[in-house]
Design an enzyme around this catalytic site. Structure first.
Site, PDB file in Angstrom:
ATOM      1  N   LYS A 191      30.927  47.295  61.226  1.00 24.38           N
ATOM      2  CA  LYS A 191      31.345  48.374  60.460  1.00 24.38           C
ATOM      3  C   LYS A 191      32.752  49.045  60.793  1.00 24.38           C
ATOM      4  CE  LYS A 191      28.117  48.346  57.438  1.00 24.38           C
ATOM      5  NZ  LYS A 191      28.366  48.275  56.249  1.00 24.38           N
ATOM      6  N   ASP A 240      25.179  40.256  43.663  1.00 23.27           N
ATOM      7  CA  ASP A 240      24.034  40.450  44.762  1.00 23.27           C
ATOM      8  C   ASP A 240      23.354  39.161  45.013  1.00 23.27           C
ATOM      9  OD1 ASP A 240      22.953  43.555  45.840  1.00 23.27           O
ATOM     10  OD2 ASP A 240      21.497  41.705  46.272  1.00 23.27           O
ATOM     11  N   TYR A 251      26.122  45.097  64.135  1.00 24.06           N
ATOM     12  CA  TYR A 251      26.358  46.035  62.918  1.00 24.06           C
ATOM     13  C   TYR A 251      27.324  47.018  63.479  1.00 24.06           C
ATOM     14  CZ  TYR A 251      25.022  49.376  59.539  1.00 24.06           C
ATOM     15  OH  TYR A 251      25.136  50.169  58.279  1.00 24.06           O
TER      16      TYR A 251
HETATM   17  N1  LIG Z   1      21.078  53.094  54.789  1.00 23.39           N
HETATM   18  C1  LIG Z   1      21.652  53.860  55.651  1.00 23.39           C
HETATM   19  O1  LIG Z   1      21.487  54.621  56.280  1.00 23.39           O
HETATM   20  C2  LIG Z   1      23.162  53.275  55.623  1.00 23.39           C
HETATM   21  C3  LIG Z   1      24.288  53.974  56.482  1.00 23.39           C
HETATM   22  C4  LIG Z   1      25.435  53.681  56.844  1.00 23.39           C
HETATM   23  C5  LIG Z   1      25.974  52.509  56.141  1.00 23.39           C
HETATM   24  N2  LIG Z   1      25.180  51.865  55.361  1.00 23.39           N
HETATM   25  C6  LIG Z   1      25.630  50.729  54.543  1.00 23.39           C
HETATM   26  O2  LIG Z   1      25.619  50.863  53.101  1.00 23.39           O
HETATM   27  C7  LIG Z   1      25.348  49.711  52.482  1.00 23.39           C
HETATM   28  C8  LIG Z   1      24.218  49.437  51.532  1.00 23.39           C
HETATM   29  O3  LIG Z   1      22.912  49.612  52.533  1.00 23.39           O
HETATM   30  P1  LIG Z   1      21.685  49.998  51.774  1.00 23.39           P
HETATM   31  O4  LIG Z   1      21.327  51.066  52.983  1.00 23.39           O
HETATM   32  O5  LIG Z   1      21.872  50.536  50.325  1.00 23.39           O
HETATM   33  O6  LIG Z   1      20.795  48.764  51.836  1.00 23.39           O
HETATM   34  P2  LIG Z   1      20.020  47.947  50.944  1.00 23.39           P
HETATM   35  O7  LIG Z   1      19.311  46.670  51.737  1.00 23.39           O
HETATM   36  O8  LIG Z   1      19.222  48.877  50.105  1.00 23.39           O
HETATM   37  O9  LIG Z   1      21.285  47.388  49.951  1.00 23.39           O
HETATM   38  C9  LIG Z   1      22.001  46.396  50.473  1.00 23.39           C
HETATM   39  C10 LIG Z   1      22.265  45.315  49.288  1.00 23.39           C
HETATM   40  O10 LIG Z   1      23.131  44.380  49.773  1.00 23.39           O
HETATM   41  C11 LIG Z   1      22.702  43.175  49.279  1.00 23.39           C
HETATM   42  N3  LIG Z   1      23.176  41.921  50.193  1.00 23.39           N
HETATM   43  C12 LIG Z   1      22.774  41.862  51.320  1.00 23.39           C
HETATM   44  N4  LIG Z   1      23.241  40.345  51.983  1.00 23.39           N
HETATM   45  C13 LIG Z   1      24.260  40.161  50.939  1.00 23.39           C
HETATM   46  C14 LIG Z   1      24.765  38.877  50.523  1.00 23.39           C
HETATM   47  N5  LIG Z   1      25.006  37.901  51.703  1.00 23.39           N
HETATM   48  N6  LIG Z   1      25.546  38.858  49.417  1.00 23.39           N
HETATM   49  C15 LIG Z   1      25.512  39.685  48.568  1.00 23.39           C
HETATM   50  N7  LIG Z   1      24.605  40.819  48.705  1.00 23.39           N
HETATM   51  C16 LIG Z   1      23.928  41.240  49.610  1.00 23.39           C
HETATM   52  C17 LIG Z   1      21.208  43.318  49.419  1.00 23.39           C
HETATM   53  O11 LIG Z   1      20.559  42.197  48.658  1.00 23.39           O
HETATM   54  C18 LIG Z   1      20.743  44.772  48.829  1.00 23.39           C
HETATM   55  O12 LIG Z   1      21.078  44.806  47.357  1.00 23.39           O
HETATM   56  C19 LIG Z   1      25.394  48.458  53.961  1.00 23.39           C
HETATM   57  O13 LIG Z   1      26.698  48.056  54.027  1.00 23.39           O
HETATM   58  C20 LIG Z   1      24.861  49.493  54.908  1.00 23.39           C
HETATM   59  O14 LIG Z   1      25.350  48.665  56.139  1.00 23.39           O
HETATM   60  C21 LIG Z   1      23.824  52.112  55.137  1.00 23.39           C
END
Ligand SMILES: NC(=O)c1ccc[n+]([C@@H]2O[C@H](COP(=O)([O-])OP(=O)(O)OC[C@H]3O[C@@H](n4cnc5c(N)ncnc54)[C@H](O)[C@@H]3O)[C@@H](O)[C@H]2O)c1
Length: 255
Positions: A165, A43, A161
């Site tokens: 995706k 991360d 976004y």
């Molecule tokens: N939360 C939602 O509603 C939701 C819905 C659909 C998909 N997602 C997807 O799930 C995944 C996780 O999202 P989340 O909601 O847990 O968000 P979050 O912000 O809690 O976690 C995302 C993580 O990715 C890390 N990150 C960001 N940029 C980075 C980089 N360049 N290199 C390495 N690490 C990096 C961040 O530091 C963080 O730990 C994402 O891909 C997001 O698009 C989330």
């Protein structure tokens, strides 16, 4: 939420969670470690990674952490070289790192577009590109990519976004076709609205949350742990004949 887990499901397997420091990635990482994996968490958020790794270690899990910016090739190559130096293999790669910029299209700047696409889509390419040659050599591996309901449903003010995706899902499908013959499964998970740091600003918006409440048949928004089971299923031997799917985890939002 009650979670059922099998302590030895990933025993002796090396699992990389890219973007595992918090949110959905953390829930998946914790689940893999609880089920016996030798976990590598990568991360950009060093503090959260340290904190999460300490929690996993306190539960008896095996975890190593490495700083990695998934949008930078050198950083990703260093990460995979270190893992191979430690363990000589990667059995499971789960790509979770992701960012979002909610912006009207007419106000979206090139830098906003690049930031989202470089992290979510190019990052998925770079990490998959770095681990798959080793999986091909061993003729085994599981790739799981974090897509979204937005891979299918184009939400307004999220152009980059949505595109990232949709691209991630097509990458997962392409690798399913191309690497299936080498014993590698490639699939995607499509969460709906999950309560995390990323979604919190949207959840705080009364207009947004009111719309969502009526959209989700199960009547609640999801928690990161809701995604951990489906994601680890796709990473497990139970999914040996599952290849190229997008498994929505959205409480029925797209039903
Ligand atoms: N939360 C939602 O509603 C939701 C819905 C659909 C998909 N997602 C997807 O799930 C995944 C996780 O999202 P989340 O909601 O847990 O968000 P979050 O912000 O809690 O976690 C995302 C993580 O990715 C890390 N990150 C960001 N940029 C980075 C980089 N360049 N290199 C390495 N690490 C990096 C961040 O530091 C963080 O730990 C994402 O891909 C997001 O698009 C989330």
């Amino acid at each position: 939420m009650t979670t059922h887990f099998s302590p030895r499901r990933f025993q002796d397997q090396v699992a990389l969670v890219a973007g595992g420091a918090q949110g959905i990635g953390k829930a998946i990482a914790a689940r893999l470690a609880r089920e016996g994996a030798r976990l590598v968490m990568a991360d950009v958020d060093r503090d959260m990674m340290r904190k999460t790794a300490a929690e996993i270690t306190a539960e008896g899990g095996s975890v190593r952490t490495l700083y990695c910016n998934v949008s930078q090739r050198r950083s990703v190559e260093r990460l995979v070289a270190r893992i191979l130096g430690w363990y000589g293999k990667v059995d499971v790669m789960i790509f979770v790192a992701g960012v979002v910029r909610g912006l009207p299209f007419v106000k979206t700047q090139e830098k906003d577009w690049d930031y989202v696409i470089d992290t979510n889509l190019k990052g998925a390419f770079l990490v998959a590109r770095a681990v798959t040659p080793h999986m091909v050599k061993r003729r085994r591996g599981k790739l799981v990519f974090m897509a979204s309901t937005n891979s299918w449903d184009a939400e307004a003010e999220l152009a980059a976004y949505n595109v990232s995706k949709a691209g991630v899902f097509l990458l997962a499908k392409t690798l399913a076709r191309e690497l299936g013959p080498y014993g590698i499964n490639s699939n995607a998970v499509g969460p709906g609205l999950i309560r995390t740091r990323l979604s919190e600003p949207f959840i705080q918006d009364p207009k947004f949350i009111k719309k969502y409440e009526t959209l989700i048949p199960v009547g609640r928004i999801g928690m990161p742990e809701d995604v951990a089971g489906p994601a680890t299923f796709l990473a497990s031997r139970d999914a040996d004949f599952v290849n190229g799917v997008l498994l929505f985890v959205d409480g029925g939002q797209l039903a």
